[in-house]
Motif scaffolding. Structure first.
Motif, PDB file in Angstrom:
ATOM      1  N   PRO A   1       0.836  -1.210   0.000  1.00 10.21           N
ATOM      2  CA  PRO A   1       0.000   0.000   0.000  1.00 10.21           C
ATOM      3  C   PRO A   1       0.872   1.261   0.000  1.00 10.21           C
ATOM      4  N   THR A   2       0.222   2.400   0.021  1.00  6.22           N
ATOM      5  CA  THR A   2       0.958   3.665  -0.074  1.00  6.22           C
ATOM      6  C   THR A   2       1.065   4.413   1.248  1.00  6.22           C
ATOM      7  N   THR A   3       0.246   4.054   2.243  1.00  5.62           N
ATOM      8  CA  THR A   3       0.283   4.785   3.510  1.00  5.62           C
ATOM      9  C   THR A   3       0.917   3.926   4.605  1.00  5.62           C
ATOM     10  N   PRO A   4       1.559   4.544   5.585  1.00  5.10           N
ATOM     11  CA  PRO A   4       2.233   3.778   6.640  1.00  5.10           C
ATOM     12  C   PRO A   4       1.315   2.822   7.393  1.00  5.10           C
ATOM     13  N   GLU A   5       0.138   3.279   7.782  1.00  5.38           N
ATOM     14  CA  GLU A   5      -0.755   2.409   8.533  1.00  5.38           C
ATOM     15  C   GLU A   5      -1.252   1.247   7.689  1.00  5.38           C
ATOM     16  N   ALA A   6      -1.507   1.512   6.408  1.00  7.84           N
ATOM     17  CA  ALA A   6      -1.948   0.435   5.522  1.00  7.84           C
ATOM     18  C   ALA A   6      -0.837  -0.594   5.319  1.00  7.84           C
ATOM     19  N   ILE A   7       0.408  -0.147   5.341  1.00 11.50           N
ATOM     20  CA  ILE A   7       1.524  -1.086   5.212  1.00 11.50           C
ATOM     21  C   ILE A   7       1.588  -2.007   6.417  1.00 11.50           C
ATOM     22  N   VAL A   8       1.360  -1.473   7.600  1.00 10.53           N
ATOM     23  CA  VAL A   8       1.327  -2.317   8.798  1.00 10.53           C
ATOM     24  C   VAL A   8       0.238  -3.365   8.669  1.00 10.53           C
ATOM     25  N   ASP A   9      -0.950  -2.958   8.204  1.00  9.88           N
ATOM     26  CA  ASP A   9      -2.045  -3.911   8.003  1.00  9.88           C
ATOM     27  C   ASP A   9      -1.665  -4.962   6.968  1.00  9.88           C
ATOM     28  N   ALA A  10      -0.972  -4.541   5.905  1.00  9.12           N
ATOM     29  CA  ALA A  10      -0.570  -5.480   4.849  1.00  9.12           C
ATOM     30  C   ALA A  10       0.459  -6.477   5.365  1.00  9.12           C
ATOM     31  N   ILE A  11       1.397  -6.012   6.203  1.00  9.18           N
ATOM     32  CA  ILE A  11       2.364  -6.924   6.805  1.00  9.18           C
ATOM     33  C   ILE A  11       1.631  -7.990   7.618  1.00  9.18           C
ATOM     34  N   ALA A  12       0.666  -7.549   8.421  1.00  6.39           N
ATOM     35  CA  ALA A  12      -0.101  -8.493   9.235  1.00  6.39           C
ATOM     36  C   ALA A  12      -0.853  -9.490   8.357  1.00  6.39           C
ATOM     37  N   SER A  13      -1.438  -9.029   7.255  1.00  5.96           N
ATOM     38  CA  SER A  13      -2.166  -9.920   6.351  1.00  5.96           C
ATOM     39  C   SER A  13      -1.233 -10.955   5.722  1.00  5.96           C
ATOM     40  N   ALA A  14      -0.036 -10.503   5.326  1.00  2.00           N
ATOM     41  CA  ALA A  14       0.932 -11.421   4.723  1.00  2.00           C
ATOM     42  C   ALA A  14       1.377 -12.476   5.731  1.00  2.00           C
ATOM     43  N   VAL A  15       1.617 -12.044   6.984  1.00  2.00           N
ATOM     44  CA  VAL A  15       2.022 -12.989   8.028  1.00  2.00           C
ATOM     45  C   VAL A  15       0.925 -14.011   8.273  1.00  2.00           C
ATOM     46  N   GLU A  16      -0.308 -13.547   8.385  1.00  4.61           N
ATOM     47  CA  GLU A  16      -1.422 -14.468   8.637  1.00  4.61           C
ATOM     48  C   GLU A  16      -1.585 -15.446   7.479  1.00  4.61           C
ATOM     49  N   GLY A  17      -1.416 -14.969   6.253  1.00  6.38           N
ATOM     50  CA  GLY A  17      -1.527 -15.857   5.109  1.00  6.38           C
ATOM     51  C   GLY A  17      -0.439 -16.909   5.082  1.00  6.38           C
ATOM     52  N   ALA A  18       0.774 -16.531   5.415  1.00  4.63           N
ATOM     53  CA  ALA A  18       1.893 -17.471   5.373  1.00  4.63           C
ATOM     54  C   ALA A  18       1.844 -18.486   6.505  1.00  4.63           C
ATOM     55  N   ARG A  19       1.344 -18.070   7.671  1.00  8.43           N
ATOM     56  CA  ARG A  19       1.420 -18.947   8.844  1.00  8.43           C
ATOM     57  C   ARG A  19       0.358 -20.039   8.852  1.00  8.43           C
ATOM     58  N   ALA A  20      -0.602 -19.990   7.957  1.00  7.75           N
ATOM     59  CA  ALA A  20      -1.689 -20.974   7.935  1.00  7.75           C
ATOM     60  C   ALA A  20      -1.117 -22.398   7.868  1.00  7.75           C
ATOM     61  N   GLY A  21      -1.492 -23.205   8.836  1.00  5.19           N
ATOM     62  CA  GLY A  21      -1.047 -24.594   8.863  1.00  5.19           C
ATOM     63  C   GLY A  21       0.315 -24.806   9.489  1.00  5.19           C
ATOM     64  N   HIS A  22       0.935 -23.748  10.006  1.00  5.50           N
ATOM     65  CA  HIS A  22       2.266 -23.866  10.606  1.00  5.50           C
ATOM     66  C   HIS A  22       2.250 -23.335  12.039  1.00  5.50           C
ATOM     67  N   GLU A  23       3.073 -23.938  12.878  1.00  5.99           N
ATOM     68  CA  GLU A  23       3.273 -23.449  14.237  1.00  5.99           C
ATOM     69  C   GLU A  23       4.455 -22.485  14.202  1.00  5.99           C
ATOM     70  N   ILE A  24       4.195 -21.190  14.394  1.00  6.34           N
ATOM     71  CA  ILE A  24       5.210 -20.150  14.221  1.00  6.34           C
ATOM     72  C   ILE A  24       5.610 -19.595  15.588  1.00  6.34           C
ATOM     73  N   VAL A  25       6.929 -19.369  15.767  1.00 12.71           N
ATOM     74  CA  VAL A  25       7.408 -18.876  17.055  1.00 12.71           C
ATOM     75  C   VAL A  25       7.855 -17.416  17.014  1.00 12.71           C
ATOM     76  N   GLY A  26       7.957 -16.824  15.817  1.00 12.98           N
ATOM     77  CA  GLY A  26       8.382 -15.431  15.752  1.00 12.98           C
ATOM     78  C   GLY A  26       8.386 -14.916  14.329  1.00 12.98           C
ATOM     79  N   VAL A  27       8.499 -13.598  14.201  1.00 12.62           N
ATOM     80  CA  VAL A  27       8.467 -12.931  12.896  1.00 12.62           C
ATOM     81  C   VAL A  27       9.645 -11.965  12.809  1.00 12.62           C
ATOM     82  N   GLY A  28      10.328 -11.981  11.680  1.00 10.31           N
ATOM     83  CA  GLY A  28      11.373 -11.000  11.397  1.00 10.31           C
ATOM     84  C   GLY A  28      10.978 -10.162  10.197  1.00 10.31           C
ATOM     85  N   ILE A  29      11.105  -8.850  10.309  1.00  8.67           N
ATOM     86  CA  ILE A  29      10.704  -7.939   9.233  1.00  8.67           C
ATOM     87  C   ILE A  29      11.938  -7.219   8.703  1.00  8.67           C
ATOM     88  N   GLY A  30      12.169  -7.290   7.403  1.00  6.09           N
ATOM     89  CA  GLY A  30      13.241  -6.531   6.767  1.00  6.09           C
ATOM     90  C   GLY A  30      12.684  -5.224   6.230  1.00  6.09           C
TER      91      GLY A  30
END
Length: 317
Positions: free
Chosen positions: A34-63
């Motif tokens: 997205p183009t706005t800072p808050e929307a980017i935070v929401d997008a990061i959360a959406s990407a994490v939730e999409g990737a973690r489906a079916g996996h037991e996750i212990v942490g997240v690293g953001i570049g």
């Protein structure tokens, strides 16, 4: 520690990947940036939730492309996102319910290459990324060195030329103005304008004018021996190698790992970088010379490195 997620924030997409302790990517999920800072935070959360489906996750690293504090929690400043003192760790943790660490994206890529790519077997390596700009990372004694405030290894903004070309950071003469994808295109346009007879192939790949030259055209033309394209790569390599010689005086690594999009050209760019590095290295004929090697992980390095750094202890402790 188990599985972690690495997040790579790109200009057009945000990619999250589940990564195991061997550096293997088990699943990925991508969303548009997205183009706005808050929307980017929401997008990061959406990407994490999409990737973690079916996996037991212990942490997240953001570049994140920007200056990140030593506590790996706050982005002091980001050049391409309106983040100023942004508490990114706190905001993402509140949305995903997992421990989060934030790392400079070039640091994350450097760590990925050191741990799982071209740097395996080395204790002391310096990584540079030659892309649109120039970034890097420092691994000394098997540890990622962030500096006291967390913002070390901003190699692209070392001043190579006093009062030189204006940089997007506001300074003049920064290294990335002379050794980056933008610099390569500038070199090619200047040379094609001065000697179009030496750039017939290069010009034919665009719209026929120097202004129409793009990075992909230079790469294609150089592989086929176009004189202007080849000479443009040599000019970029001259500056890149000279900068590595300066870094050798500071850090004395056993290897330099060259990543980023320009490293995809292999020996076309690496061989002249090595020659320039040896040319400018103080005492180069008499001292051990670090290897200059290509990165191996490509665009996966940042994701893999960020995920692995989520397993690393707090560097403040």
């Amino acid at each position: 520690m188990g599985l972690t997620i690495g997040v790579d924030i790109g200009g057009t997409k945000i990619a999250a990947g589940v990564v195991d302790e061997e550096g293997n990517i088990l699943s990925t999920f991508k969303v548009p940036t997205p183009t706005t800072p808050e929307a980017i935070v929401d997008a990061i959360a959406s990407a994490v939730e999409g990737a973690r489906a079916g996996h037991e996750i212990v942490g997240v690293g953001i570049g994140a492309a920007g200056y990140v504090n030593r506590q790996r929690s706050t982005v002091y400043f980001a050049p391409n996102i309106d983040w100023r003192q942004e508490p990114l760790k706190e905001k993402v943790e509140a949305r995903v319910g997992l421990p989060v660490v934030v790392e400079n994206d070039a640091n994350a890529a450097a760590w990925g290459e050191y741990k799982f790519g071209a740097g395996k077997g080395h204790r002391n390596v310096i990584c540079i990324t030659l892309g649109t700009g120039l970034g890097g990372g420092i691994i000394i004694g098997n540890k990622l060195r962030r500096g006291h405030f967390g913002v070390a290894a901003e190699f692209g903004h070392i001043r190579m030329v006093p009062d030189g070309l204006l940089c997007g950071c506001g300074s003049q003469g920064c290294w990335e103005q002379y050794a980056s994808g933008r610099a390569l295109v500038r070199y090619a346009k200047q040379r094609a304008n001065a000697t179009p007879e030496n750039a017939e192939l290069l010009l034919s790949l665009g719209d026929g004018t120097p202004d129409g030259i793009e990075g992909k055209h230079i790469s294609m033309a150089a592989r086929q021996g176009d004189p202007v394209a080849v000479d443009s790569y040599r000019e970029l390599a001259r500056w890149a190698g000279a900068g590595l010689a300066d870094l050798a005086s500071l850090f004395d690594p056993s290897a330099f790992i060259v990543g980023g999009g320009l490293s995809d050209e292999g020996e076309l760019v690496l061989d002249p970088i090595r020659k320039s590095y040896k040319r400018w290295l103080v005492g180069g004929n008499w001292r051990p010379v670090a290897d200059v090697i290509a990165a191996q992980l490509g665009n996966k390095a940042g994701m893999v490195g960020a995920a692995d750094l989520a397993r690393e202890p707090d560097p403040i402790m």
